[in-house]
Structures are given as structure tokens and as C-alpha cells.
Design a protein around this motif. Structure first.
Motif, PDB file in Angstrom:
ATOM      1  N   LEU A 106       0.814  -1.219   0.000  1.00 29.45           N
ATOM      2  CA  LEU A 106       0.000   0.000   0.000  1.00 29.45           C
ATOM      3  C   LEU A 106       0.848   1.270   0.000  1.00 29.45           C
ATOM      4  N   ILE A 107       2.152   1.133   0.137  1.00 29.00           N
ATOM      5  CA  ILE A 107       3.046   2.285   0.128  1.00 29.00           C
ATOM      6  C   ILE A 107       3.802   2.314  -1.194  1.00 29.00           C
ATOM      7  N   ASP A 108       3.667   3.410  -1.904  1.00 22.62           N
ATOM      8  CA  ASP A 108       4.346   3.564  -3.188  1.00 22.62           C
ATOM      9  C   ASP A 108       5.614   4.383  -2.990  1.00 22.62           C
ATOM     10  N   VAL A 109       6.685   3.955  -3.623  1.00 20.60           N
ATOM     11  CA  VAL A 109       7.974   4.624  -3.489  1.00 20.60           C
ATOM     12  C   VAL A 109       8.445   5.133  -4.844  1.00 20.60           C
ATOM     13  N   MET A 110       8.742   6.420  -4.909  1.00 20.16           N
ATOM     14  CA  MET A 110       9.310   7.022  -6.117  1.00 20.16           C
ATOM     15  C   MET A 110      10.576   7.768  -5.725  1.00 20.16           C
ATOM     16  N   SER A 153       4.108   7.644  -0.931  1.00 22.07           N
ATOM     17  CA  SER A 153       2.678   7.902  -1.043  1.00 22.07           C
ATOM     18  C   SER A 153       1.921   6.607  -0.790  1.00 22.07           C
ATOM     19  N   GLY A 154       0.612   6.726  -0.634  1.00 18.85           N
ATOM     20  CA  GLY A 154      -0.199   5.556  -0.345  1.00 18.85           C
ATOM     21  C   GLY A 154      -0.763   5.615   1.060  1.00 18.85           C
ATOM     22  N   PHE A 166      -1.081   8.984   3.537  1.00 23.65           N
ATOM     23  CA  PHE A 166      -2.292   9.368   4.257  1.00 23.65           C
ATOM     24  C   PHE A 166      -2.716   8.224   5.166  1.00 23.65           C
ATOM     25  N   CYS A 167      -3.248   8.593   6.331  1.00 22.19           N
ATOM     26  CA  CYS A 167      -3.647   7.603   7.320  1.00 22.19           C
ATOM     27  C   CYS A 167      -5.100   7.220   7.074  1.00 22.19           C
ATOM     28  N   ALA A 168      -5.330   5.964   6.737  1.00 23.86           N
ATOM     29  CA  ALA A 168      -6.659   5.499   6.378  1.00 23.86           C
ATOM     30  C   ALA A 168      -7.283   4.700   7.514  1.00 23.86           C
TER      31      ALA A 168
END
Length: 232
Positions: free
Chosen positions: A178-182, A191-192, A221-223
Motif C-alpha cells: 500500500l506504500i508507493d515509493v518514487m 505515497s499511499g 495518508f492515514c486510512a
């Protein structure tokens, strides 16, 4: 890394027969908060710290209990407290139960001893004789010596990205899918979704510790976990 690699030597110590005035002057002049008590033959017999001088009759800071509680204190304990509060020699106020380590102890063992026994310094002893001492400052110096020099590190962006992803996948707290790394020129963008605000800083730290990273941009973001279940 072993204790002998980071310990301070020679050791600042004092004879058990020295006066508490000499002990206080030593700590102030050397800017140390404690020292081992060492006999003339080099054998360790105790340790003294600033805490041993907190309760002194001269300062009026000796322990005072309600009369009914004082009645419950054993004569032996009362006598011991009297000596420590009014003693004039180092051997009368020092702590005799000293936590020590050997020269080949690992830093992990040293830190475990410090945290378990709530001490700030560990004398390093070989065959009963003091050969060095490790304080928190020594551990800080050791940490500084192994921290990477980021300014001198140039690594490919994709290599950085893969290293961060691998670190996230290895951690229980990270929902790596769920965490995207760029990564762009060493600047990382995360992000994610996360499900706990504490995971945010952990993800940032994971990225910061990868060689070649210059900065980390936090777009996480905290979901609410229920929202993800409902969407899926």
C-alpha cells in the motif's frame, strides 16, 4: 564491534580511602558524573556517581520519613543509610555491586546491561582489573563512526527505490503493497496508505537509512482500516 574497541582508557578512578571532597573535585574537574573505585593493585572494588552524593547531612537532603515509618526501618538499614549520608571516605558511600563487562563483550551486551540495570557507565574488567570504561558518550562516538557519509554517496535512483521497498517488505508494521515509493535524484516520495500515524515516521526512517537518499517527501495518508475493507 566489541567493548575494547570503544572503551575509554586509561580509566579515571580513585582509591577507596580517598575523601568524598576529593571525589567531588575529581568529578567536577574531569567533567564526569561518576568513576570506578580502584585499589592500588588495579582491582575494582566499587563505583561512585553523582547520585551517591544526593542525600547528604551537610546539605540537609538526607532521607526523612514519617515517625511511624521510621519505626519500621530495621536498625541495620538505618545504620547503612547513616554511613552513606555522613561518610567521609569514598569506600563509605560507593556502590559495591558494580555491573561490569569483559573486553570482548559486544555492544549489544553493553547496552542490555545499561538498560537492565539503569546505569550510565560500565567498567570493563579483565581478570578482576579495570582496563577501560564505557559510558553513553562512548556509544555515541561509536554510532557517529559508523553512520554513512551521505554527501559522498551517489547511487542510482532505481537501486535506492528497490532498497527501500525491500526494507518495507521486511518490516511487520509496513503494508508494503500500500506504500508507493518514487525516487528522483535521490529525493524519495512516499505515497499511499498507512493505518497508524506511528507507521508514517517509521516509513520515513526506513527511507532515510538507505544509502544515497538525500531527502524524503511524505505524501502518505492515514486510512481507516474499515474503509479499505469496504472498498475492497
Amino acid at each position: 564491534m566489541r567493548a575494547e574497541a570503544i572503551m575509554t582508557k586509561p580509566v579515571v578512578g580513585m582509591d577507596p580511602a580517598a575523601s568524598i571532597a576529593e571525589a567531588a573535585e575529581l568529578m567536577l574537574s574531569k567533567k564526569i558524573s561518576g568513576f570506578p573505585v580502584i585499589r592500588s593493585d588495579g582491582m575494582l572494588v566499587g563505583i561512585v556517581s553523582e547520585g551517591d552524593f544526593l542525600r547528604r547531612g551537610e546539605l540537609g537532603t538526607q532521607r526523612k520519613r514519617p515517625r511511624w515509618l521510621e519505626f519500621l526501618v530495621s536498625p541495620g538499614k538505618a545504620a547503612d543509610e547513616y554511613v552513606r549520608t555522613n561518610g567521609r571516605r569514598v569506600e563509605e558511600v560507593m556502590s559495591q555491586d558494580v555491573v561490569t563487562a569483559s573486553p570482548d563483550s559486544s555492544l549489544a551486551e553493553i547496552v542490555e546491561l545499561m538498560t537492565r540495570h539503569h546505569v550510565k557507565r560500565i567498567p570493563v574488567v579483565d581478570d578482576g582489573k579495570v582496563v577501560g570504561i564505557i559510558t553513553r558518550s562512548d556509544l555515541l562516538r561509536a554510532l557517529l563512526s559508523v553512520l554513512p557519509d551521505r554527501a559522498a554517496t551517489v547511487i542510482d535512483d532505481e537501486q535506492i527505490r528497490q532498497s527501500i521497498i525491500a526494507e518495507l517488505m521486511a518490516r511487520k508494521w509496513a503494508g508494503s503493497d500500500l506504500i508507493d515509493v518514487m525516487v528522483n535524484e535521490g529525493v524519495v516520495k512516499l505515497s499511499g496508505a498507512i493505518f497508524d500515524e506511528r507507521e508514517r515516521q517509521a516509513a520515513i526512517v526506513a527511507a532515510e537509512n538507505v544509502a544515497g537518499v538525500k531527502a524524503v517527501r511524505d505524501d502518505l495518508f492515514c486510512a481507516d482500516p474499515l474503509s479499505v475493507i469496504l472498498v475492497s
